[in-house]
Write an enzyme that holds these catalytic residues in place. Structure first.
Site, PDB file in Angstrom:
ATOM      1  N   LYS A   1       0.841  -1.198   0.000  1.00 45.56           N
ATOM      2  CA  LYS A   1       0.000   0.000   0.000  1.00 45.56           C
ATOM      3  C   LYS A   1       0.880   1.254   0.000  1.00 45.56           C
ATOM      4  CE  LYS A   1      -0.381   0.163   5.038  1.00 45.56           C
ATOM      5  NZ  LYS A   1      -1.262   0.301   6.200  1.00 45.56           N
TER       6      LYS A   1
ATOM      7  N   ARG B   1      -8.755   0.988  16.495  1.00 47.63           N
ATOM      8  CA  ARG B   1      -8.939   1.555  15.159  1.00 47.63           C
ATOM      9  C   ARG B   1     -10.133   0.858  14.518  1.00 47.63           C
ATOM     10  NH1 ARG B   1      -3.526   1.914  11.500  1.00 47.63           N
ATOM     11  NH2 ARG B   1      -4.026  -0.269  11.160  1.00 47.63           N
TER      12      ARG B   1
ATOM     13  N   TYR C   1      16.280  31.186   5.913  1.00 47.84           N
ATOM     14  CA  TYR C   1      15.129  31.926   6.421  1.00 47.84           C
ATOM     15  C   TYR C   1      15.112  31.981   7.947  1.00 47.84           C
ATOM     16  CZ  TYR C   1      12.894  31.664   1.799  1.00 47.84           C
ATOM     17  OH  TYR C   1      12.590  31.788   0.469  1.00 47.84           O
TER      18      TYR C   1
ATOM     19  N   MET D   1      12.334  25.338   0.409  1.00 43.47           N
ATOM     20  CA  MET D   1      11.519  24.566  -0.513  1.00 43.47           C
ATOM     21  C   MET D   1      12.371  23.775  -1.496  1.00 43.47           C
ATOM     22  SD  MET D   1       8.490  25.860  -3.083  1.00 43.47           S
ATOM     23  CE  MET D   1       7.442  26.444  -1.751  1.00 43.47           C
TER      24      MET D   1
END
Length: 371
Positions: A33, A131, A259, A307
């Protein structure tokens, strides 16, 4: 500039190690998966079916469709079940499913009747994961009713461990005790239940008594140890991620990097700029925490991961130049960065690291032969 490689030879090796570790009569479901945990659904599935995997574990009908369209005929199981509106396609594709809802059972039975086939289901029981699934009490009423539906074939019971990767196995053994009691009680009532399964990677490796009729191998196939203790088999990392130095520059004392100015050089520093960032799955949480390998040595990330760019300090590594190879995940000169180490920097798990990197970058496959 970026190279994400998938070593299918390592994948085959890991499958063989798990196969050797299990009893000969224990089936293995290879979990593919999430695009095979970021490693690529079709190449991984073909490789594992070629190795003899008994089942492939998937999450969505879409994954089953892709596998069938690619010619893969192995049994496919929807591990988290499906919605009623997906029943027709699931039946047509021959998908097996975890089942814990009566409305889904009715939809599957109707689809099976129209298509002139039987649909195989695995009844999902909740034993402590908190779950999906039926409580043990609910399961008996559900199973009694399900045995009256002629178009559905009950393959067995399925549950899932919550903390099998912990060194303290007390909770896991409580779950196992519940599951064993359910299987035994069902068989005493004359139900065949030929394929029952609860063991994930951690349980496969540490708790042989959990193996039952089938085990579900996930993260271990991809080379990450699933537990706090070293695994009893050799697992080889399947994914590696590399780039190259884009620029090298000298930063005087007091220079702010990236940054937010979250890192300021205490002295003169040599900074290498790398063309990789969070848009390629290289997490911003690695900022001021992570490391890369250059010339066989570790280079710390300085400042925030951007990024598209990441800065590392190479003051201590002589001769670093533009174009030098950089290992972000993998091995260089005897040093290794693992998915678990990257996960630690961002307070997550190796599963997420693999998915983020693998699903954000073109993949290059190695070891396509049958070594």
């Amino acid at each position: 500039m970026l190279d994400l490689s998938i070593d299918l030879g390592a994948l085959r090796h890991n499958y063989r190690e798990l196969r050797r570790h299990c009893r000969a009569d224990t089936r293995i479901m290879a979990v593919v998966k999430a695009d095979a945990y970021g490693h690529g659904l079709l190449p991984v599935a073909r490789t594992l079916v070629g190795e003899g995997a008994d089942y492939l574990g998937i999450a969505y009908v879409e994954e089953g469709r892709r596998l069938r369209q690619a010619g893969i005929e192995a049994p496919l199981m929807l591990l988290m079940g499906l919605l009623p509106e997906e029943a027709g396609e699931a039946a047509a594709l021959g998908l097996e499913t975890a089942l814990y809802r009566e409305d889904v059972a009715w939809a599957l039975a109707a689809a099976a009747r129209v298509q002139g086939r039987r649909v195989r289901v695995h009844v999902k029981v909740e034993t402590g994961m908190g779950r999906l699934g039926l409580s043990p009490e609910e399961a008996w009423e559900f199973l009694d009713w399900l045995h009256t539906v002629p178009d559905l074939e009950i393959v067995g019971l399925i549950s899932h461990f919550a903390v099998a990767d912990w060194s303290d196995k007390a909770y896991t053994l409580q779950q196992l005790e519940q599951f064993n009691a359910l299987v035994q009680r069902g068989r005493e009532r004359g139900w065949a239940l030929p394929v029952n399964h609860i063991a994930n990677s951690a349980a496969i490796l540490a708790l042989p008594d959990t193996h039952h009729d089938m085990v579900r191998a996930g993260i271990s196939l991809y080379g990450s140890p699933p537990a706090e203790t070293p695994p009893p088999v050799e697992l080889r990392p399947v994914m590696a991620f590399r780039t190259q130095v884009m620029q090298v520059r000298q930063a005087p004392p007091g220079s702010a990097i990236s940054y937010g100015c979250t890192y300021v050089t205490p002295g003169s520093a040599t900074i290498a700029v790398l063309p990789v960032g969070y848009c390629r799955g290289y997490s911003r949480l690695f900022s001021n925490r992570g490391e890369v390998l250059i010339r066989g040595q570790r280079a710390p990330i300085r400042g925030r991961v951007c990024m598209n760019l990441t800065m590392v300090e190479v003051t201590h590594i002589p001769g670093v130049a533009v174009g030098d190879p950089v290992t972000l995940l993998g091995e260089d000169g005897g040093q290794r960065l693992t998915a678990d180490e990257l996960a630690g920097w961002s307070q997550t798990i190796s599963y997420e690291v693999h998915c983020l990197l693998g699903n954000s970058n073109p993949r290059r496959y190695l070891g396509n032969d049958n070594d």
